[in-house]
Design a protein around this motif. Structure first.
Motif, mmCIF file in Angstrom:
data_model
loop_
_atom_site.group_PDB
_atom_site.id
_atom_site.type_symbol
_atom_site.label_atom_id
_atom_site.label_comp_id
_atom_site.label_asym_id
_atom_site.label_seq_id
_atom_site.Cartn_x
_atom_site.Cartn_y
_atom_site.Cartn_z
ATOM 1 N N GLN A 326 0.794 -1.230 0.000
ATOM 2 C CA GLN A 326 0.000 0.000 0.000
ATOM 3 C C GLN A 326 0.825 1.277 0.000
ATOM 4 O OE1 GLN A 326 -2.779 -0.216 3.254
ATOM 5 N NE2 GLN A 326 -3.683 -2.145 2.541
ATOM 6 N N SER A 327 2.139 1.184 -0.081
ATOM 7 C CA SER A 327 2.971 2.382 0.078
ATOM 8 C C SER A 327 3.794 2.714 -1.163
ATOM 9 C CB SER A 327 3.904 2.213 1.289
ATOM 10 O OG SER A 327 3.145 2.036 2.464
ATOM 11 N N HIS A 328 3.272 2.370 -2.325
ATOM 12 C CA HIS A 328 3.976 2.694 -3.567
ATOM 13 C C HIS A 328 3.353 3.955 -4.168
ATOM 14 C CE1 HIS A 328 5.420 2.203 -7.774
ATOM 15 N NE2 HIS A 328 6.478 1.682 -7.169
ATOM 16 N N ALA A 329 4.120 5.029 -4.243
ATOM 17 C CA ALA A 329 3.583 6.338 -4.624
ATOM 18 C C ALA A 329 2.982 6.318 -6.030
ATOM 19 C CB ALA A 329 4.687 7.394 -4.523
ATOM 20 N N LEU A 330 3.722 5.768 -7.002
ATOM 21 C CA LEU A 330 3.247 5.788 -8.384
ATOM 22 C C LEU A 330 1.986 4.948 -8.575
ATOM 23 C CD1 LEU A 330 6.324 5.781 -10.791
ATOM 24 C CD2 LEU A 330 4.314 7.271 -10.911
ATOM 25 N N CYS A 331 1.890 3.848 -7.851
ATOM 26 C CA CYS A 331 0.700 3.012 -7.948
ATOM 27 C C CYS A 331 -0.532 3.814 -7.532
ATOM 28 C CB CYS A 331 0.856 1.768 -7.073
ATOM 29 S SG CYS A 331 -0.504 0.594 -7.228
ATOM 30 N N HIS A 332 -0.431 4.558 -6.438
ATOM 31 C CA HIS A 332 -1.552 5.388 -5.994
ATOM 32 C C HIS A 332 -1.824 6.525 -6.972
ATOM 33 C CE1 HIS A 332 -2.711 3.718 -2.124
ATOM 34 N NE2 HIS A 332 -1.431 3.466 -1.897
ATOM 35 N N TYR A 333 -0.781 7.075 -7.571
ATOM 36 C CA TYR A 333 -0.977 8.151 -8.540
ATOM 37 C C TYR A 333 -1.785 7.654 -9.745
ATOM 38 C CZ TYR A 333 -0.040 11.781 -11.964
ATOM 39 O OH TYR A 333 -0.202 12.759 -12.905
ATOM 40 N N TYR A 334 -1.403 6.481 -10.275
ATOM 41 C CA TYR A 334 -2.136 5.926 -11.425
ATOM 42 C C TYR A 334 -3.573 5.582 -11.041
ATOM 43 C CZ TYR A 334 2.254 5.640 -14.010
ATOM 44 O OH TYR A 334 3.429 5.956 -14.648
ATOM 45 N N LEU A 335 -3.766 5.082 -9.825
ATOM 46 C CA LEU A 335 -5.127 4.789 -9.367
ATOM 47 C C LEU A 335 -5.951 6.065 -9.272
ATOM 48 C CD1 LEU A 335 -4.530 2.014 -6.677
ATOM 49 C CD2 LEU A 335 -5.990 1.827 -8.692
ATOM 50 N N GLY A 336 -5.300 7.142 -8.861
ATOM 51 C CA GLY A 336 -5.998 8.430 -8.799
ATOM 52 C C GLY A 336 -6.463 8.864 -10.178
ATOM 53 N N GLN A 337 -5.583 8.704 -11.175
ATOM 54 C CA GLN A 337 -5.959 9.075 -12.544
ATOM 55 C C GLN A 337 -7.118 8.219 -13.052
ATOM 56 O OE1 GLN A 337 -2.246 8.879 -14.840
ATOM 57 N NE2 GLN A 337 -2.232 11.121 -14.868
ATOM 58 N N LEU A 338 -7.061 6.926 -12.773
ATOM 59 C CA LEU A 338 -8.098 6.019 -13.259
ATOM 60 C C LEU A 338 -9.421 6.233 -12.526
ATOM 61 C CD1 LEU A 338 -5.850 2.850 -13.670
ATOM 62 C CD2 LEU A 338 -6.931 4.153 -15.517
ATOM 63 N N GLU A 339 -9.352 6.528 -11.230
ATOM 64 C CA GLU A 339 -10.584 6.829 -10.485
ATOM 65 C C GLU A 339 -11.229 8.105 -11.033
ATOM 66 O OE1 GLU A 339 -12.111 4.951 -8.616
ATOM 67 O OE2 GLU A 339 -10.894 3.899 -7.137
ATOM 68 N N ALA A 340 -10.411 9.097 -11.368
ATOM 69 C CA ALA A 340 -10.941 10.332 -11.940
ATOM 70 C C ALA A 340 -11.627 10.048 -13.270
ATOM 71 C CB ALA A 340 -9.819 11.358 -12.116
ATOM 72 N N ALA A 341 -11.010 9.187 -14.096
ATOM 73 C CA ALA A 341 -11.600 8.841 -15.392
ATOM 74 C C ALA A 341 -12.909 8.083 -15.221
ATOM 75 C CB ALA A 341 -10.612 8.001 -16.198
ATOM 76 N N ARG A 342 -13.040 7.352 -14.119
ATOM 77 C CA ARG A 342 -14.272 6.597 -13.847
ATOM 78 C C ARG A 342 -15.346 7.460 -13.192
ATOM 79 N NH1 ARG A 342 -13.046 0.817 -13.165
ATOM 80 N NH2 ARG A 342 -14.410 0.692 -11.346
ATOM 81 N N GLY A 343 -15.004 8.745 -12.910
ATOM 82 C CA GLY A 343 -15.988 9.644 -12.303
ATOM 83 C C GLY A 343 -16.037 9.580 -10.803
ATOM 84 N N ASN A 344 -15.090 8.878 -10.176
ATOM 85 C CA ASN A 344 -15.046 8.764 -8.717
ATOM 86 C C ASN A 344 -14.127 9.853 -8.168
ATOM 87 O OD1 ASN A 344 -14.963 8.073 -6.034
ATOM 88 N ND2 ASN A 344 -14.116 6.007 -6.351
ATOM 89 N N ALA A 345 -14.670 11.083 -8.000
ATOM 90 C CA ALA A 345 -13.843 12.222 -7.596
ATOM 91 C C ALA A 345 -13.243 12.023 -6.214
ATOM 92 C CB ALA A 345 -14.681 13.499 -7.630
ATOM 93 N N GLU A 393 -9.777 23.652 -4.419
ATOM 94 C CA GLU A 393 -10.516 22.453 -4.803
ATOM 95 C C GLU A 393 -11.845 22.818 -5.472
ATOM 96 O OE1 GLU A 393 -8.839 19.228 -1.499
ATOM 97 O OE2 GLU A 393 -10.677 20.363 -1.083
ATOM 98 N N MET A 394 -12.503 23.845 -4.950
ATOM 99 C CA MET A 394 -13.774 24.287 -5.534
ATOM 100 C C MET A 394 -13.580 24.803 -6.963
ATOM 101 S SD MET A 394 -16.317 23.825 -3.404
ATOM 102 C CE MET A 394 -17.576 25.007 -3.853
ATOM 103 N N ALA A 395 -12.392 25.334 -7.250
ATOM 104 C CA ALA A 395 -12.119 25.896 -8.584
ATOM 105 C C ALA A 395 -11.433 24.903 -9.515
ATOM 106 C CB ALA A 395 -11.251 27.148 -8.432
ATOM 107 N N SER A 396 -11.271 23.636 -9.069
ATOM 108 C CA SER A 396 -10.556 22.629 -9.861
ATOM 109 C C SER A 396 -11.526 21.571 -10.376
ATOM 110 C CB SER A 396 -9.476 21.950 -9.000
ATOM 111 O OG SER A 396 -8.534 22.883 -8.534
ATOM 112 N N PRO A 397 -11.227 20.996 -11.545
ATOM 113 C CA PRO A 397 -12.079 19.924 -12.083
ATOM 114 C C PRO A 397 -12.174 18.758 -11.102
ATOM 115 C CG PRO A 397 -10.528 20.689 -13.739
ATOM 116 C CD PRO A 397 -10.117 21.326 -12.445
ATOM 117 N N HIS A 398 -13.410 18.375 -10.772
ATOM 118 C CA HIS A 398 -13.679 17.255 -9.857
ATOM 119 C C HIS A 398 -13.048 17.444 -8.485
ATOM 120 C CE1 HIS A 398 -15.088 15.435 -13.537
ATOM 121 N NE2 HIS A 398 -13.882 15.500 -14.080
ATOM 122 N N GLY A 399 -12.709 18.698 -8.141
ATOM 123 C CA GLY A 399 -12.191 18.984 -6.809
ATOM 124 C C GLY A 399 -10.773 18.525 -6.575
ATOM 125 N N THR A 400 -10.042 18.222 -7.642
ATOM 126 C CA THR A 400 -8.647 17.788 -7.491
ATOM 127 C C THR A 400 -7.722 18.832 -8.086
ATOM 128 O OG1 THR A 400 -9.400 15.503 -7.756
ATOM 129 C CG2 THR A 400 -7.035 15.899 -7.877
#
Length: 678
Positions: A326-345, A393-400
């Motif tokens: 659970q402590s791999h930075a890039l793995c979480h970064y890619y998951l963040g991108q994919l969650e955003a693409a799935r609409g899970n802000a 966050e309020m001024a960013s797409p999907h709050g990110t």
């Protein structure tokens, strides 16, 4: 008995010798200190020194940062924003503390959030005087904020604004910096206090010379200041060094708030923002395949599917990989991108936040710092939280938060700095430090439209960031920006960004260029940018007012002339003001300036009849307010304005008459006269 006396005398002599042996080195050190001071060795490290252009003013000492840097080559300088030694009655004095974001990198000058705030306060409260003095520096952290806080409390602050935290590990004296000695905050702060001694400065200079001598045979590239400041390029999350950085931040910021609490100074401290969505972690540590055998295979498969464009399978395998480790930075970064693409802000924000915290190169503050800020603020009645993160966050797409507001890792773009200023402005309102009248308050939308940030400043910022991205550690983390130098503004901005010309020289070139081209709007923007840099210069206000006149912008001309008059009253400025106010049908406000002009008349004009007519209009308007359809009163006001050669005012009231009575002879005659050429 005699033997006892001899023994007693021996003990006394021994004690005296011991005292002398201990005292002699201190005496020699004291003599050396006096000698060094006598010959003006070293630096004056006081926070403020006398402003050379006016001895009634102080400004941030350019050498103040040298206390915090072992290698003086890395020391930085801040803004030149003079303020009065003796605070004038009614002045609200605000100090600003922090790092490179706080000083406005990469725009500096009017890009910084405090200048946006300064402009808004000046236009919302035109009759009040605000001194906003930014003491922020690049490449520093909470040690400098604390040191500056200790000194500035003696200079009558009405409020202090703070934005700090991103440089905690690699800023001067940070636990991961080349500019540090020991990691204990108490020890570091004690040594920093001693560095005002000339002996300490001599010791530091000798140490640097010895280091330089030892490395003289080794050719090396110094790199950027950012690169020179980093000693520990890899600081794992929750490691011992990471925890020391957290403790350093908590200890120093707690003492900062203690200092202001003891003096009952309102302090407004912001949480921190950074690019989470559009910046990969700089360092993602390799995973031990023996301890976590399932991670590597799943992660590798996820990357393969991601490269093929199969986001569903990539998401599946990244999730499996994260389940194993659970402590791999890039793995979480890619998951963040994919969650955003799935609409899970919410899921995306969570993964991006974890990726930032796990990044081994600590150029972005972890979320733990924001928690510390919130906890500390909650313990002081004089401290107020500024939630810049929520605003971003309020001024960013999907709050990110990503590249829409952040230029690279932590520095906002111009919209971002505007939003920061709005967050501080609203916090000042919430704390009732300011109480604007709604009808006269400059809105945020109006601020965005009118804030004088010349295109040269904006472009220079783009060029600086493009240069930064081409160097370590960004060359592999961010896309590079293309740079063009075709237009006049681009050429001047390029020279400014690469320090071929000074900011003042760039503004001078731009002003002359726009005046020659009769581009008065752009010329006025340059002048207003200079006003924010030199708010006490009445001549700049007058120049802005004249340009506003050229543009037909009477409201802005009035504001600028009033500011000029408040700084240096003069007959000429008073004359412009009463003419403008009469033209704008504000005789009550015109009369004080008429009185001044009559008292200090240098033109030989007989202004007494004009004052009498203005007084007559005031009286007539008072009666008009109870009977708005009184044609006789309206005609008399129009006539009075005509007699004082106020054609705009006369036409205004003649038309009011004609709206009530289209055949009114006096009004028709006056309109005819007003239409005749002069």
């Amino acid at each position: 008995m005699e033997g006892q006396n001899i023994q007693h005398e021996r003990r006394n002599r021994t004690l005296v010798f011991k005292i002398i042996s201990v005292a002699v080195p201190f005496c020699l050190l004291a003599l050396l200190e006096c000698g060094l001071r006598l010959f003006h060795y070293g630096y004056d490290l006081s926070l403020f020194i006398e402003y050379p252009n006016d001895k009634n003013y102080l400004y941030l000492n350019p050498d103040a940062s040298k206390r915090y840097f072992i290698n003086q080559k890395n020391a930085t300088t801040g803004n030149v924003e003079p303020f009065r030694k003796e605070k004038a009655p009614g002045t609200r004095r605000i100090f600003v503390l922090g790092e490179s974001t706080t000083i406005g990198y990469p725009y500096f000058h009017n890009g910084s959030f405090h200048r946006w705030l300064q402009y808004r306060l000046a236009h919302t409260f035109p009759d009040q005087h605000f001194e906003i003095i930014n003491l922020a520096l690049t490449a520093v952290n909470s040690y400098t904020v604390l040191g500056f806080a200790r000194e500035l409390v003696d200079y009558q602050p009405d409020a202090v604004l703070i934005y700090t935290g991103h440089n905690e590990y690699y800023g001067a004296m940070g636990v991961g910096s080349t500019e540090q000695f020991g990691g204990n905050p108490a020890l570091v702060n004690a040594v920093l206090r001693l560095r005002s001694l000339k002996i300490m400065q001599l010791t530091a200079d000798l140490y640097q010379k010895a280091l330089a001598l030892g490395s003289s045979q080794k050719p090396q590239n110094d790199g950027t200041r950012m690169q020179r400041m980093v000693a520990e390029q890899q600081i794992p999350y929750q490691s011992e060094l990471y925890k020391r950085g957290v403790a350093q931040f908590r200890t120093n910021m707690s003492e900062v708030l203690n200092i202001f609490a003891r003096q009952n100074v309102p302090v407004f401290i912001s949480n921190l923002v950074s690019n989470e969505r559009d910046l990969k972690p700089f360092v993602s540590f390799p995973v031990d395949s023996t301890r976590f055998p399932g991670f590597a295979q799943n992660y590798r498969m996820a990357l393969d599917f991601l490269q093929k464009g199969d986001s569903t399978q990539a998401y599946h395998y990244f999730k499996k990989a994260a389940g194993h480790y659970q402590s791999h930075a890039l793995c979480h970064y890619y998951l963040g991108q994919l969650e955003a693409a799935r609409g899970n802000a919410a899921g995306a924000r969570g993964h991006f936040s974890i990726a930032r915290d796990l990044d081994g190169l600590r150029f972005r503050a972890p979320e733990e710092f924001n928690q510390i800020i919130r906890q500390l603020v909650g313990g002081y009645s004089n401290a107020h939280m500024v939630d810049v993160k929520h605003i971003f966050e309020m001024a960013s797409p999907h709050g990110t938060i990503g590249k829409e507001l952040i230029l690279e890792h932590v520095h906002p773009d111009l919209k971002g700095y505007a939003l920061m200023s709005d967050a501080f402005y609203e916090a000042l309102k919430k704390a009732k430090f300011i109480s604007p009248v709604p009808d006269s308050e400059m809105s945020f939308a109006q601020l965005r439209r009118e804030m004088p940030v010349p295109s040269i400043d904006s472009l220079a910022g783009v060029y600086k960031v493009a240069n930064l991205k081409s160097s370590w550690p960004f060359n592999a983390a961010l896309d590079r920006d293309s740079v063009r130098t075709e237009t006049f503004e681009e050429r001047v901005a390029f020279d400014l960004a690469y320090r071929r010309i000074s900011w003042e020289n760039a503004m001078d070139q731009a002003y002359n260029h726009y005046i020659e081209g009769q581009n008065y709007r752009e010329a006025r923007e340059i002048v207003e940018a200079l006003i924010l840099e030199q708010p006490g210069d009445a001549a700049l206000y007058s120049k802005s007012a004249m340009l506003s006149g050229q543009l037909g912008d009477e409201r802005s001309a009035l504001f600028s002339f009033q500011k000029a008059f408040s700084i240096v009253p003069s007959f000429e400025t008073a004359r412009y003001l009463f003419v403008l106010l009469l033209k704008m049908d504000q005789p009550e406000k015109a009369i004080p300036y008429l009185d001044y002009a009559i008292r200090y008349n240098t033109s030989g004009l007989n202004l007494t009849p004009v004052r009498a007519l203005a007084q007559e209009v005031v009286a007539l308007r008072a009666s008009f307010s109870t009977d708005s359809a009184n044609v006789s009163v309206l005609n008399r006001i129009a006539s009075a304005y005509y007699k004082m050669d106020n054609r705009d005012g006369a036409l205004l009231y003649a038309r009011k008459v004609l709206r009530l009575n289209a055949r009114n002879e006096a009004a028709l005659q006056l309109v005819t006269l007003l239409r005749l050429p002069r």
